[in-house]
Structures are given as structure tokens and as C-alpha cells.
Design an enzyme around this catalytic site. Structure first.
Site, short mmCIF file in Angstrom:
data_model
loop_
_atom_site.label_atom_id
_atom_site.label_comp_id
_atom_site.label_asym_id
_atom_site.label_seq_id
_atom_site.Cartn_x
_atom_site.Cartn_y
_atom_site.Cartn_z
N SER A 23 0.79 -1.23 0.00
CA SER A 23 0.00 0.00 0.00
C SER A 23 0.82 1.27 0.00
CB SER A 23 -0.95 0.01 1.21
OG SER A 23 -0.23 -0.04 2.42
N HIS B 132 -5.21 -3.50 -2.94
CA HIS B 132 -4.87 -2.49 -3.94
C HIS B 132 -4.68 -3.06 -5.34
CE1 HIS B 132 -4.33 0.65 -0.88
NE2 HIS B 132 -3.88 -0.34 -0.13
N LYS C 145 -11.77 0.58 -2.36
CA LYS C 145 -10.72 1.16 -3.20
C LYS C 145 -11.19 1.15 -4.65
CE LYS C 145 -7.28 0.16 0.30
NZ LYS C 145 -8.25 -0.28 1.35
#
Length: 388
Positions: free
Chosen positions: A178, A206, A238
Site C-alpha cells: 500500500s 490495492h 478502493k
């Protein structure tokens, strides 16, 4: 209590490590406005595909809120598990190529609940040193022997696996890290897991939506099916643009988590409207591959421009593009300069990253334009003494 806490807060401020919250008055997106009325181009959001306020996602949320209300009322195991939750779990299982998926309220809860349900006293957990805090906390609190291996270093992991006599062995890593944006060497980790009888867990918070031909994340990127990568975790806040998280895997894994994951059992379920919005987001993600393609083009554009400026970037082909500065004060100064130029970026300092590696965490989105990226690069070029 005030006397005990105040000195540590003062020291944190003096060390340029104090954290502040920014109040926004608009929805997340490419352009945001703060509570003071100032407008910015945001390069600090994890809304990688620009779906957080997509009309189809918002409309699905509204329809479901009208039908189901805005809360779930109870945990999944009491009366909080509805049709929208079940449908989303089925669709996420299909999307990941796994037998089943299980929803959690956040990635933190998914990681904590999963690790602690699978290992305990007498077992061993092996984690990359730069894993997300939620995975590290999960390993530390599991009761298993907790070991951190050097970042992306399969040889160090192998050495530790050879030395263990643990009953169960769990390897846990981020798919995309991250703060650095680099990708775990999963094929190597799969081989090690198989050689040493370990289970492999990947938190792909991610990677989902961004990597892989259809946005399936690191598992799709490396073509790893369930037997090779048995525990796959992803967040929905996300690239999906909503909130929550899920674990995908075998029937036995998911049933074990339903029975034993305390962060699943003892918390209120996500609102059904949020599950409905995420279903719409998944449909858009699958139907509009141009978003991933445009994002990839913007990443390359930024990296080329940053290289021309001589900026120190991490080895990342993902939307996370950290500019390593090292010094916390300089990082804050450069972030403040960019803010004055109309750009919001994250100023990341220890303990979120190792000492001496403070950085700007620049994140790109499919919602950005070429002009946005070029404007940020121009501001960085003009930053003068703030840059290394």
C-alpha cells in the site's frame, strides 16, 4: 490522563509526525472541495477506477436504500444477512474464480478475523515486513509464533520456513504493497508454500480492479487458481468505490470463517444498500475495461515525467506512485507547496513507513486526465528546494 498523554502528542508534533484530518465538503473524486471552500485536484484517493460516485453505483444504492433501509439491523448470523449480501458474495466468488466468498465490514476486520480463525498457539505466521498494519496486527494477536521476513525476499522466507516445526504454517502478504506500490512475488511464494506445507494468504486490497486482464487483481495477474492461492482477501473501498471487504476461497475455508472468525460473527453486517451498490460497481468494472487501460496509460505518463524530473520513485507499475524524500519535515513542506498549487497528495511518514523513508504517496485514478497529471508534474518541477 491529560498529563500522561500531552507530552507524547507534543513530541510527535515536534518530530513532524502529527496526523491531521482534512474535512471535505464534496464527494470523493478527481476534484474535491474542503470545508473552507478551497478546490483541489486530488492525488491521494484509493478510488482507482473512479467508481465512488458513478451514476449506476449511486442509483443502485438509492434503490436498495428505499427498499431495505440504511442499516442491516444485526450481524450476518442473527438477522442481518440479506439477498443483496448473498448475491454479492456469489458474484465475488465468480469474479475471483473461487468456490465461495464471505463479506466483512472492512479489510482490517477481514484480515484480523481470518488469520486468528486459522492459526493459534503452536502454529507459525510468516509475513512480509512491509505488510499492511492489519495483517501485522492479525499475526501478532493470533497467538501463533509471528515472524517477519525481509521485503519481497523469498530466500529469507525459505530460511524461516526450514527452521520451523509449527503444526500449521501461514504465509501472509499484501498483493500490492500500500505504501510502495510494488507487487509480491507470488509465484515464488506459491512454490515455497507447497514445498513447506504452508497456507498462502494474500490481501489484494490495492490490486483488485486494477491488475489482471479483467481486473481480477494479483491472482489473475499471475494466473493463480484456488489450489495455489487458497486464501484471497480484497477490499471494496478502493477500486470498487464502495466499502467493506471479502475473503474468497474454498467451501471449507468460508465455513470455517463463518464458525470461527470473531470479526465476522460479532459485528453488524454491512447495509444491504451498500452490497447492492457494490454489485453495480462490479458490473461497471467488468463492462468498462477502458478504465483500467486509461489508468495504466496515466501511470506510465506520470512515471516518465517523474523520471525526467529526477524524482526518486519506487518500482511500481500500479496506481500507487510514492516519491521517496526520506525526511519527514521536507515531505510535509513539499505536500504543503503542492496544496498551495491546488494538488492534494498524501504525506506519509513513520511509523506508517520505515524511519528515513518518508514520502509523498501519489495515487492515480481513471478519473484523472492527462492535464491533471501534467499539472502535478509541473508543480513538482517548480518545487525547487523541497525536492531532493
Amino acid at each position: 490522563m491529560e498529563q500522561a498523554l500531552a507530552p507524547a502528542l507534543a513530541q510527535r508534533s515536534e518530530d513532524h509526525l502529527y496526523r491531521h484530518r482534512r474535512v471535505l465538503a464534496t464527494a470523493p473524486g478527481r476534484r474535491v472541495t474542503d470545508a473552507g471552500g478551497r478546490c483541489f485536484t486530488a492525488f491521494c484517493s484509493n478510488d482507482y477506477l473512479g467508481l465512488a460516485k458513478h451514476p449506476k453505483v449511486v442509483a443502485a444504492f438509492k434503490r436498495a436504500a428505499e427498499r431495505y433501509g440504511v442499516g442491516s439491523g444485526a450481524s450476518h448470523l442473527v438477522s442481518g444477512h440479506g439477498r443483496e449480501h448473498r448475491a454479492l458474495e456469489d458474484e465475488l466468488a465468480d469474479f475471483t474464480g473461487r468456490a465461495r466468498a464471505l463479506l466483512f465490514c472492512s479489510g482490517y476486520m477481514a484480515n484480523l478475523g481470518t488469520v486468528k480463525a486459522l492459526v493459534g498457539k503452536g502454529d507459525a505466521v510468516f509475513e512480509d515486513r512491509l505488510n499492511h498494519a492489519s495483517l501485522l496486527d492479525a499475526g501478532l494477536s493470533s497467538g501463533a509464533r509471528f515472524q517477519r521476513f525481509r521485503h519481497l525476499d523469498s530466500s529469507d522466507l525459505q530460511r524461516r520456513l526450514l527452521a520451523t516445526e509449527a503444526r500449521r504454517r501461514l504465509i501472509a502478504v499484501d498483493g500490492v504493497f500500500s505504501m510502495d506500490g510494488d507487487i509480491a512475488p507470488l509465484p515464488e511464494l506459491v512454490t515455497l508454500a507447497q514445498q513447506h506445507g504452508a497456507w498462502l494468504l494474500v490481501d489484494d486490497a490495492h490490486g483488485f480492479g486494477c491488475l489482471g486482464p479483467s481486473g481480477g487483481g494479483v491472482a489473475e495477474h499471475f494466473a493463480l487458481a484456488e489450489p495455489a492461492l487458497p486464501i484471497l482477501i480484497g477490499t471494496l473501498g478502493k477500486a470498487f468505490g464502495t466499502a467493506g471487504a471479502f475473503v474468497a476461497g474454498s467451501e471449507a475455508l468460508i465455513e470455517t470463517l463463518i464458525q470461527q472468525a470473531r470479526t465476522y460473527i460479532y459485528t453488524t453486517a454491512l447495509p444491504p444498500a451498500l452490497a447492492a451498490a457494490t454489485r453495480a460497481s462490479l458490473q461497471v468494472l467488468r463492462a468498462e475495461p477502458w478504465r483500467r487501460q486509461w489508468l495504466a496509460a496515466l501511470i506510465q505518463r506520470f512515471r516518465r515525467g517523474a523520471s525526467t524530473l529526477g524524482l526518486s520513485l519506487a518500482d511500481s507499475a500500479t496506481p500507487i506512485q510514492p516519491v521517496i524524500l526520506g525526511d519527514s519535515q521536507r515531505t510535509l513542506q513539499l505536500a504543503a507547496y503542492l496544496e498551495a498549487r491546488g494538488f492534494l497528495v498524501g504525506a506519509i511518514r513513520p511509523p506508517t513507513v520505515p524511519a528515513g523513508s518518508a514520502r509523498l504517496r501519489i495515487t492515480l485514478s481513471a478519473a484523472h486526465t492527462e492535464a491533471d497529471v501534467d499539472g502535478l508534474l509541473a508543480a513538482l518541477a517548480d518545487a525547487g528546494g523541497y525536492r531532493p
